[in-house]
Design a protein around this motif. Structure first.
Motif, PDB file in Angstrom:
ATOM      1  N   TRP A  76       0.829  -1.210   0.000  1.00  0.00           N
ATOM      2  CA  TRP A  76       0.000   0.000   0.000  1.00  0.00           C
ATOM      3  C   TRP A  76       0.866   1.265   0.000  1.00  0.00           C
ATOM      4  CZ3 TRP A  76      -4.238   2.089  -1.396  1.00  0.00           C
ATOM      5  CH2 TRP A  76      -4.560   3.362  -0.965  1.00  0.00           C
ATOM      6  N   GLY A  77       2.008   1.209   0.628  1.00  0.00           N
ATOM      7  CA  GLY A  77       2.898   2.363   0.675  1.00  0.00           C
ATOM      8  C   GLY A  77       3.281   2.883  -0.698  1.00  0.00           C
ATOM      9  N   TYR A  78       3.257   2.019  -1.707  1.00  0.00           N
ATOM     10  CA  TYR A  78       3.570   2.445  -3.070  1.00  0.00           C
ATOM     11  C   TYR A  78       2.418   3.212  -3.718  1.00  0.00           C
ATOM     12  CZ  TYR A  78       7.819  -0.281  -2.951  1.00  0.00           C
ATOM     13  OH  TYR A  78       9.063  -0.751  -2.636  1.00  0.00           O
ATOM     14  N   PHE A  79       1.215   3.119  -3.142  1.00  0.00           N
ATOM     15  CA  PHE A  79       0.044   3.754  -3.729  1.00  0.00           C
ATOM     16  C   PHE A  79      -0.509   4.901  -2.893  1.00  0.00           C
ATOM     17  CE2 PHE A  79      -0.057  -0.720  -5.112  1.00  0.00           C
ATOM     18  CZ  PHE A  79       0.041  -0.524  -6.483  1.00  0.00           C
ATOM     19  N   LYS A  80      -0.093   5.026  -1.650  1.00  0.00           N
ATOM     20  CA  LYS A  80      -0.779   5.927  -0.725  1.00  0.00           C
ATOM     21  C   LYS A  80      -0.811   7.389  -1.170  1.00  0.00           C
ATOM     22  CE  LYS A  80       2.987   6.693   2.541  1.00  0.00           C
ATOM     23  NZ  LYS A  80       3.401   6.480   3.916  1.00  0.00           N
ATOM     24  N   LYS A  81       0.193   7.829  -1.915  1.00  0.00           N
ATOM     25  CA  LYS A  81       0.213   9.238  -2.349  1.00  0.00           C
ATOM     26  C   LYS A  81      -0.527   9.463  -3.661  1.00  0.00           C
ATOM     27  CE  LYS A  81       4.397  10.534   0.078  1.00  0.00           C
ATOM     28  NZ  LYS A  81       5.766  11.037  -0.027  1.00  0.00           N
ATOM     29  N   VAL A  82      -0.823   8.392  -4.393  1.00  0.00           N
ATOM     30  CA  VAL A  82      -1.458   8.552  -5.704  1.00  0.00           C
ATOM     31  C   VAL A  82      -2.879   7.986  -5.754  1.00  0.00           C
ATOM     32  CG1 VAL A  82       0.728   8.617  -6.960  1.00  0.00           C
ATOM     33  CG2 VAL A  82      -0.392   6.421  -6.574  1.00  0.00           C
ATOM     34  N   ALA A  83      -3.248   7.178  -4.796  1.00  0.00           N
ATOM     35  CA  ALA A  83      -4.572   6.541  -4.798  1.00  0.00           C
ATOM     36  C   ALA A  83      -5.651   7.548  -4.413  1.00  0.00           C
ATOM     37  CB  ALA A  83      -4.591   5.359  -3.832  1.00  0.00           C
ATOM     38  N   THR A  84      -6.830   7.318  -4.953  1.00  0.00           N
ATOM     39  CA  THR A  84      -7.982   8.144  -4.583  1.00  0.00           C
ATOM     40  C   THR A  84      -8.498   7.692  -3.211  1.00  0.00           C
ATOM     41  OG1 THR A  84      -9.589   6.626  -5.559  1.00  0.00           O
ATOM     42  CG2 THR A  84      -8.652   8.330  -7.021  1.00  0.00           C
ATOM     43  N   GLN A  85      -9.348   8.484  -2.615  1.00  0.00           N
ATOM     44  CA  GLN A  85      -9.944   8.104  -1.332  1.00  0.00           C
ATOM     45  C   GLN A  85     -10.764   6.822  -1.493  1.00  0.00           C
ATOM     46  OE1 GLN A  85      -9.322   9.595   1.694  1.00  0.00           O
ATOM     47  NE2 GLN A  85     -10.375   7.803   2.513  1.00  0.00           N
ATOM     48  N   GLU A  86     -11.436   6.688  -2.624  1.00  0.00           N
ATOM     49  CA  GLU A  86     -12.230   5.485  -2.891  1.00  0.00           C
ATOM     50  C   GLU A  86     -11.331   4.237  -2.960  1.00  0.00           C
ATOM     51  OE1 GLU A  86     -14.809   3.727  -6.584  1.00  0.00           O
ATOM     52  OE2 GLU A  86     -14.985   5.874  -6.183  1.00  0.00           O
ATOM     53  N   GLU A  87     -10.180   4.361  -3.632  1.00  0.00           N
ATOM     54  CA  GLU A  87      -9.245   3.240  -3.712  1.00  0.00           C
ATOM     55  C   GLU A  87      -8.685   2.891  -2.337  1.00  0.00           C
ATOM     56  OE1 GLU A  87      -7.437   3.777  -8.233  1.00  0.00           O
ATOM     57  OE2 GLU A  87      -6.672   5.054  -6.629  1.00  0.00           O
ATOM     58  N   LYS A  88      -8.389   3.917  -1.562  1.00  0.00           N
ATOM     59  CA  LYS A  88      -7.882   3.696  -0.200  1.00  0.00           C
ATOM     60  C   LYS A  88      -8.929   2.960   0.635  1.00  0.00           C
ATOM     61  CE  LYS A  88      -6.217   6.093   3.906  1.00  0.00           C
ATOM     62  NZ  LYS A  88      -5.854   7.383   4.501  1.00  0.00           N
ATOM     63  N   ASP A  89     -10.166   3.433   0.588  1.00  0.00           N
ATOM     64  CA  ASP A  89     -11.236   2.802   1.367  1.00  0.00           C
ATOM     65  C   ASP A  89     -11.423   1.342   0.966  1.00  0.00           C
ATOM     66  OD1 ASP A  89     -11.606   5.250   2.617  1.00  0.00           O
ATOM     67  OD2 ASP A  89     -13.396   5.776   1.439  1.00  0.00           O
ATOM     68  N   GLU A  90     -11.397   1.079  -0.342  1.00  0.00           N
ATOM     69  CA  GLU A  90     -11.574  -0.294  -0.838  1.00  0.00           C
ATOM     70  C   GLU A  90     -10.420  -1.183  -0.388  1.00  0.00           C
ATOM     71  OE1 GLU A  90     -13.370  -3.517  -2.721  1.00  0.00           O
ATOM     72  OE2 GLU A  90     -14.196  -1.544  -2.267  1.00  0.00           O
TER      73      GLU A  90
END
Length: 139
Positions: A76-90
């Protein structure tokens, strides 16, 4: 082994930081994933004790819930700065579903596969990370 790091402690690939690297005394560069792979067992004379098939069987040890959770959070650390809130929640909803996993399990456990498929089929498609494509857990 001598450690060398590029940039801010990360290997560079196409100008992007992709993960820490280590350079062995023989000059071979190793990624984090390669650094943590078990070496092929060898006899005192340097001969392999197991065939490649045997090595593959050794690598089929069960996952632990704690180790899987740690690995998933690392990914997840590779995505945390680029992911949307929806992607994070999912992502974190699927990770929470992994709390029902047994303490040890094999790849293919539904909750784990549900999370891994989300990483492969959604996050890596939306936000390509070549370094993660090499990860054995995502294959």
């Amino acid at each position: 082994m001598e450690k060398r790091e590029g940039g801010h402690g990360h290997q560079k690939e196409s100008g992007k930081a992709v993960g820490p690297t280590e350079i062995r005394s023989d000059g071979q560069k190793l990624s984090v994933l390669q650094q943590h792979q078990r070496p092929i067992p060898r006899s005192k004379r340097g001969k392999r004790l197991f065939s490649d098939f045997g090595r593959a069987k050794l690598e089929q040890v069960p996952y632990t819930k704690k180790g899987f959770n740690n690995t998933a959070q690392h990914v997840w650390g590779y995505f945390k700065k680029v992911a949307t809130q929806e992607e994070k929640d999912e992502f974190f909803e699927r990770l929470e579903n992994c709390s029902s996993l047994p303490d040890e399990f094999d790849k293919g456990e539904p909750a784990a596969e549900h999370l891994l498929s989300y990483i492969k089929e959604t996050l890596l498609i939306s936000h390509p990370k070549p370094y993660l494509n090499q990860s054995s857990i995502l294959k």
